[in-house]
Design an enzyme around this catalytic site. Structure first.
Site, PDB file in Angstrom:
ATOM      1  N   ARG A  34       0.856  -1.156  -0.073  1.00 36.84           N
ATOM      2  CA  ARG A  34      -0.026   0.084  -0.016  1.00 36.84           C
ATOM      3  C   ARG A  34       0.961   1.235  -0.040  1.00 36.84           C
ATOM      4  NH1 ARG A  34      -5.014   0.993   3.207  1.00 36.84           N
ATOM      5  NH2 ARG A  34      -5.069  -0.957   3.875  1.00 36.84           N
TER       6      ARG A  34
ATOM      7  N   THR B  42      -0.801   7.702  -1.087  1.00 41.03           N
ATOM      8  CA  THR B  42      -2.131   7.436  -1.676  1.00 41.03           C
ATOM      9  C   THR B  42      -2.927   6.721  -1.259  1.00 41.03           C
ATOM     10  OG1 THR B  42      -1.315   5.722  -3.256  1.00 41.03           O
ATOM     11  CG2 THR B  42      -0.870   8.260  -3.988  1.00 41.03           C
TER      12      THR B  42
ATOM     13  N   ASP C  88      -3.546 -11.545  10.713  1.00 38.02           N
ATOM     14  CA  ASP C  88      -2.413 -11.410   9.811  1.00 38.02           C
ATOM     15  C   ASP C  88      -2.043 -12.526   9.236  1.00 38.02           C
ATOM     16  OD1 ASP C  88      -0.526  -8.704   8.660  1.00 38.02           O
ATOM     17  OD2 ASP C  88      -0.067 -11.092   7.924  1.00 38.02           O
TER      18      ASP C  88
ATOM     19  N   ASP D  98       1.798 -12.716   9.041  1.00 36.91           N
ATOM     20  CA  ASP D  98       2.530 -12.644  10.654  1.00 36.91           C
ATOM     21  C   ASP D  98       2.352 -13.828  11.110  1.00 36.91           C
ATOM     22  OD1 ASP D  98       3.345 -10.299  10.355  1.00 36.91           O
ATOM     23  OD2 ASP D  98       1.769  -9.330  11.655  1.00 36.91           O
TER      24      ASP D  98
END
Lengths: 446, 270
Positions: free
Chosen positions: B164, B168, B262, B265
């Site tokens: 990401r 933006t 996650d 993770d």
């Protein structure tokens, strides 16, 4: 039980065991005789059980008397006939029989037991093998071993001193105090009800071969009955459509593609093994779905609740050797620590009859949530029937047994599932009814 | 709440806008409303089938959800549980991934191929047709490579890294390494979690830019949000999505609810 269930019942060759009683004076050579008979047959289905295992455990007071060599071990009173009769009934009915182990040093039963299971013929030997009416009612052949009294005494002396840790004085005291009087009172009268009296013990080759022949005849009869039984169950299975308890993998493109590779004789063995393992993993995934599950709510790392399921018991496996060992890699891919018992069932090449040679099962198999019976190929279903029967005899409820196989014929599957209506079968592909066992041969390479 | 069952979709007739409203209010609920069902083998009576939350149904034809068997639900329960350790997490997610790969491979074309069996019979079989390759969206997608290899030993595997963009807040392509001839291959795109679908959409665009026809892409995914799956399926109607479970929705942070945390993770570093 309704009529159809009655018809579909399966009796294994050990379902109605023959029992042979061998009685005779202490030191008359009963044990050697029994061993000689078993040795001459050399079959795993003929088993000896000694009545020495059924001595009653002694109280501390009795034990003290025993250590002074003043306890009468040679009277019928010393034998626990109730337990003996109980165990003989188990054997007669083909159930698993736990035989107590008696320690002559401690005059007590030890914690461990020995297991007798699946014997077609049992030889019960002991001085009072023909004494109790309840035992007599179960015997198919009654033998009395006879020997000269001097020979009996000297044999007994050697055995008790060498093997049972006694001293000579004590043994002689016992002989004249108990053994001899009891012989006349209890042992000798058994001669009268014996079918056969064998003098001179193991030296008597003629007698041994006569008894062996008799047992061989019994075994042949049982084998013929068993084959007849399998054919009869086959007839029932032939006319019916595939049982609804047979779950066949959905024949998707991938499954068909893997079948094609497995069946193509041009596929290299390395590839064959890879694709077979892949197929087995899918079979196992399908089979473990039959385990009962219970609702279980868990919390995710973000603190959200999810209402899911958890398994309610252990899944274990039993491999039918040798073919079943081809399932091991695929099995461990899904359940790495899966307990895996083993049963060796060989098909007799002369008669085509399946024979149980060996079994090693988890002690607590009856408590497992699901037991997967693994065999890459099922043709007539004879071995499968026998294997399921072994599990049922060991206390596994039928509805927790899943027979998992790569290739099966309809008649074989129906034969097993009609006898055991709560057992399920998971099959990768339905094939012919009588295919050679090529699946494991290709996997194992011989 | 679970007694509300037997309706596979919790909001079958609601328009798209209503769905959005529903999802946004859902984040505040501790117990999201979920479709639940008695699951188990057919032969078992309903009373013997335990009740569990099952996948939300989507109407899109290119979304394939694995059959909701009790075993699959139990595996998902295991990996969702925050108390499940790393070893168990890896092992059990790998089992689901293998089922996803097996299902995914079923969408590949085959050729009729008849052979003679070892017992001399003919079997009208099939031959696998066409070359394949895997493409994992880093890093969680890489966790699915082992499962892919267990079904396709020597499969080529390309990688795409999408992150990401801090400025933006949109996904940005950082890295890709793909087989030269990818345009001639069927692509199994790997990413265990499909939340908003931003990365997956971008990954498909990367593949298309390399000349892979859209209908040669299979997206393999463990857990998807209904919004993400819907969005993806509508944007690329020819890409087939194979997923184990469509969850209830997304929360305000765009995490899948209930999800499993996650994935990367839990698989790699926790």
């Amino acid at each position: 039980m309704d009529d159809s269930a009655q018809k579909a019942r399966y009796s294994p060759p050990w379902g109605n065991a023959s029992i042979i009683g061998v009685a005779g004076s202490s030191g008359s050579g009963k044990t050697s005789l029994a061993l000689a008979i078993v040795a001459s047959l050399n079959l795993p289905w003929v088993v000896i059980m000694s009545m020495d295992s059924f001595y009653k455990p002694l109280t501390p007071e009795q034990s003290e008397i025993a250590f002074r060599n003043e306890f009468d071990f040679d009277s019928p009173e010393a034998i626990d006939f109730d337990v003996l009769v109980d165990r003989l009934r188990d054997i007669k009915q083909g159930k698993v029989c736990e035989v107590p182990v008696y320690s002559f040093e401690k005059h007590q039963r030890v914690k461990e037991t020995t297991t007798i299971y699946s014997s077609h013929v049992l030889i019960l030997e002991g001085i009072f093998a023909l004494h109790d009416q309840r035992v007599l009612d179960m015997l198919d052949l009654k033998i009395f071993a006879e020997a000269d009294a001097d020979l009996c005494l000297s044999r007994r002396l050697v055995r008790d001193v060498k093997e049972r840790g006694r001293d000579i004085e004590g043994c002689i005291k016992q002989w004249f105090g108990f053994v001899k009087p009891n012989f006349y009172k209890y042992v000798a009268p058994q001669r009268e009800i014996a079918d056969v009296i064998i003098p001179r013990g193991i030296e008597n080759r003629v007698a041994i071969s006569m008894v062996s022949d008799q047992i061989q005849k019994t075994l042949n009869h049982k084998s013929a009955q068993h084959q007849l039984e399998l054919r009869r169950l086959g007839k029932i299975a032939e006319d019916s459509p595939l049982s609804k308890n047979a779950i066949v993998l959905k024949q998707t493109n991938q499954i068909r593609g893997v079948h094609t590779l497995l069946m193509d004789p041009d596929t290299p063995r390395e590839e064959y093994i890879f694709y077979f393992d892949r197929m087995v993993a899918l079979l196992i995934e399908k089979a473990v779905d039959l385990l009962p599950f219970a609702p279980s709510q868990v919390t995710t790392p973000q603190g959200n609740a999810y209402m899911g399921l958890k398994k309610t018991g252990e899944v274990s496996a039993v491999l039918i050797l040798r073919g079943g060992s081809a399932f091991e890699t695929g099995l461990r891919r899904t359940i790495p620590d899966c307990r895996a018992g083993r049963i060796l069932i060989q098909t007799n090449y002369r008669t085509g009859e399946p024979e149980l040679h060996y079994r090693a099962l988890s002690a607590n198999i009856a408590e497992h949530g699901l037991v997967l019976l693994l065999d890459p190929q099922m043709s007539t279903g004879g071995a499968a029937l026998m294997a399921v029967r072994v599990l049922v005899d060991h206390g596994v409820p039928e509805d927790r047994i899943v027979f998992v196989t790569y290739l099966a014929g309809r008649v074989g599957v129906n034969r097993v599932l009609s006898v055991f209506p709560d057992v399920k079968a998971v099959v990768a592909r339905m094939g012919d009814d009588m295919e050679d066992r090529w699946v494991e041969t290709r996997y194992l390479g011989c | 709440m679970h007694s509300k069952s037997h309706n596979l979709s919790p909001f079958p007739s609601l328009p798209h806008s209503a769905l959005e409203t529903f999802s946004s209010t859902m984040a505040s609920q501790t117990q999201p409303e979920a479709p639940s069902k008695n699951v188990g083998p057919e032969y078992r009576p309903t009373t013997q089938k335990p009740l569990a939350t099952v996948s939300t149904a989507l109407k899109h034809e290119n979304v394939h959800v694995l059959p909701q068997t009790p075993q699959l639900i139990a595996l998902l329960t295991m990996i969702r549980d925050k108390n499940t350790g790393r070893a168990d997490f890896i092992f059990h997610s790998n089992r689901i991934i293998r089922l996803l790969v097996e299902e995914g491979l079923n969408h590949l074309p085959v050729l009729e191929h008849t052979i003679t069996t070892p017992v001399g019979r003919t079997y009208a079989g099939v031959k696998f047709e066409g070359k394949i390759c895997g493409v994992s969206i880093m890093r969680a997608g890489e966790a699915m490579e082992q499962g892919l290899r267990e079904c396709c030993r020597s499969v080529r595997i390309g990688k795409i890294l999408i992150q990401r963009d801090e400025e933006t807040a949109k996904p940005k392509l950082y890295y890709d390494k793909l087989p030269e001839d990818i345009a001639t291959r069927w692509v199994l795109l790997l990413d265990p979690m499909l939340a908003t679908g931003g990365s997956a959409l971008m990954a498909v665009q990367v593949l298309k830019d390399r000349g892979v026809p859209e209908d040669h892409i299979l997206f393999l995914n463990l857990i998807a949000s209904p919004e993400g799956a819907k969005n993806f399926a509508e944007q690329y109607p020819k890409v087939r999505v194979v997923t184990a479970f469509i969850d209830m929705g997304l929360n305000e942070k765009n995490y899948i609810v209930p999800g499993l945390g996650d994935f990367g993770d839990r698989f790699y570093t926790m």
